[in-house]
Design a protein around this motif. Sequence first.
Motif, mmCIF file in Angstrom:
data_model
loop_
_atom_site.group_PDB
_atom_site.id
_atom_site.type_symbol
_atom_site.label_atom_id
_atom_site.label_comp_id
_atom_site.label_asym_id
_atom_site.label_seq_id
_atom_site.Cartn_x
_atom_site.Cartn_y
_atom_site.Cartn_z
ATOM 1 N N LYS A 72 33.999 45.183 35.750
ATOM 2 C CA LYS A 72 34.546 46.468 35.184
ATOM 3 C C LYS A 72 34.653 47.526 36.391
ATOM 4 O O LYS A 72 34.217 46.737 37.258
ATOM 5 N N GLY A 73 36.023 47.973 36.632
ATOM 6 C CA GLY A 73 36.377 49.269 37.518
ATOM 7 C C GLY A 73 37.266 48.357 38.884
ATOM 8 O O GLY A 73 37.268 47.095 38.295
ATOM 9 N N CYS A 74 37.112 48.626 39.885
ATOM 10 C CA CYS A 74 37.879 48.793 41.089
ATOM 11 C C CYS A 74 36.901 48.599 42.098
ATOM 12 O O CYS A 74 35.611 49.161 42.192
ATOM 13 N N MET A 75 36.905 46.660 42.890
ATOM 14 C CA MET A 75 35.867 46.700 43.236
ATOM 15 C C MET A 75 35.364 48.076 44.866
ATOM 16 O O MET A 75 34.871 48.116 45.460
ATOM 17 N N ILE A 76 37.129 48.191 45.335
ATOM 18 C CA ILE A 76 36.958 49.341 46.340
ATOM 19 C C ILE A 76 36.267 50.261 45.488
ATOM 20 O O ILE A 76 35.478 50.919 47.510
ATOM 21 N N VAL A 77 35.827 51.023 44.662
ATOM 22 C CA VAL A 77 35.678 52.536 44.370
ATOM 23 C C VAL A 77 34.229 51.639 44.147
ATOM 24 O O VAL A 77 33.291 53.059 44.655
#
Length: 201
Positions: free
Chosen positions: A109-114
């Motif tokens: 879940k979510g963004c790898m960069i964030v």
Amino acid sequence: MEADVKKMRGRPRIFDQDEALGKAMQIFWNRGYEGASIAELTETLGINKPSLYSAFGNKEELFKKALSKYAAGPVSFVRDVVNEPTARKVAESFLLKAAEFLTEPSHPKGCMIVQAALSSGESADLVKDILINYRNSYENLLAERFEKARLAGDLPENAVAKDLAKYLAILHQGMSVQATSGATKEDLVKVVNIALNVWPK
């Protein structure tokens, strides 16, 4: 003939760098840069530490390669949305695709960069700079598109393209954090709809 078959069976499996990079990407996506240990990386990739360094360089280099794979694959939609016909459609497509992507059950879940930015401490300054560059890159892409829209009369003359791009970036980053905390696609879409209701006419 039988001896040849046995010989083929006994050969070690060829190391697939792209497959290994995909596994490393998943680990960094889940754990962030500092949270991903060399021990976990070598175990998951099925290689020892010297082989890891030989194939990818150090941990920073492996992360950079995994990040490039992530940008070119899972989040390539970020570069595609600027081709939408209007600024509003760009914003709508960006946010709705993000809501779907950030909550997709087939990957972390979510963004790898964030996620990597939130999980990186003081010892990962170089990684922080890389992540900042990635975020700036897609913000600049959106800002350029919105400036074109403003000049074409698709946005109000007093609209500030950089501010609109930053607005979408902040929404995206917040949605990513919410997704990793259990927010559903439906939860995020509600936020997207509020954002679109206040989009400059």
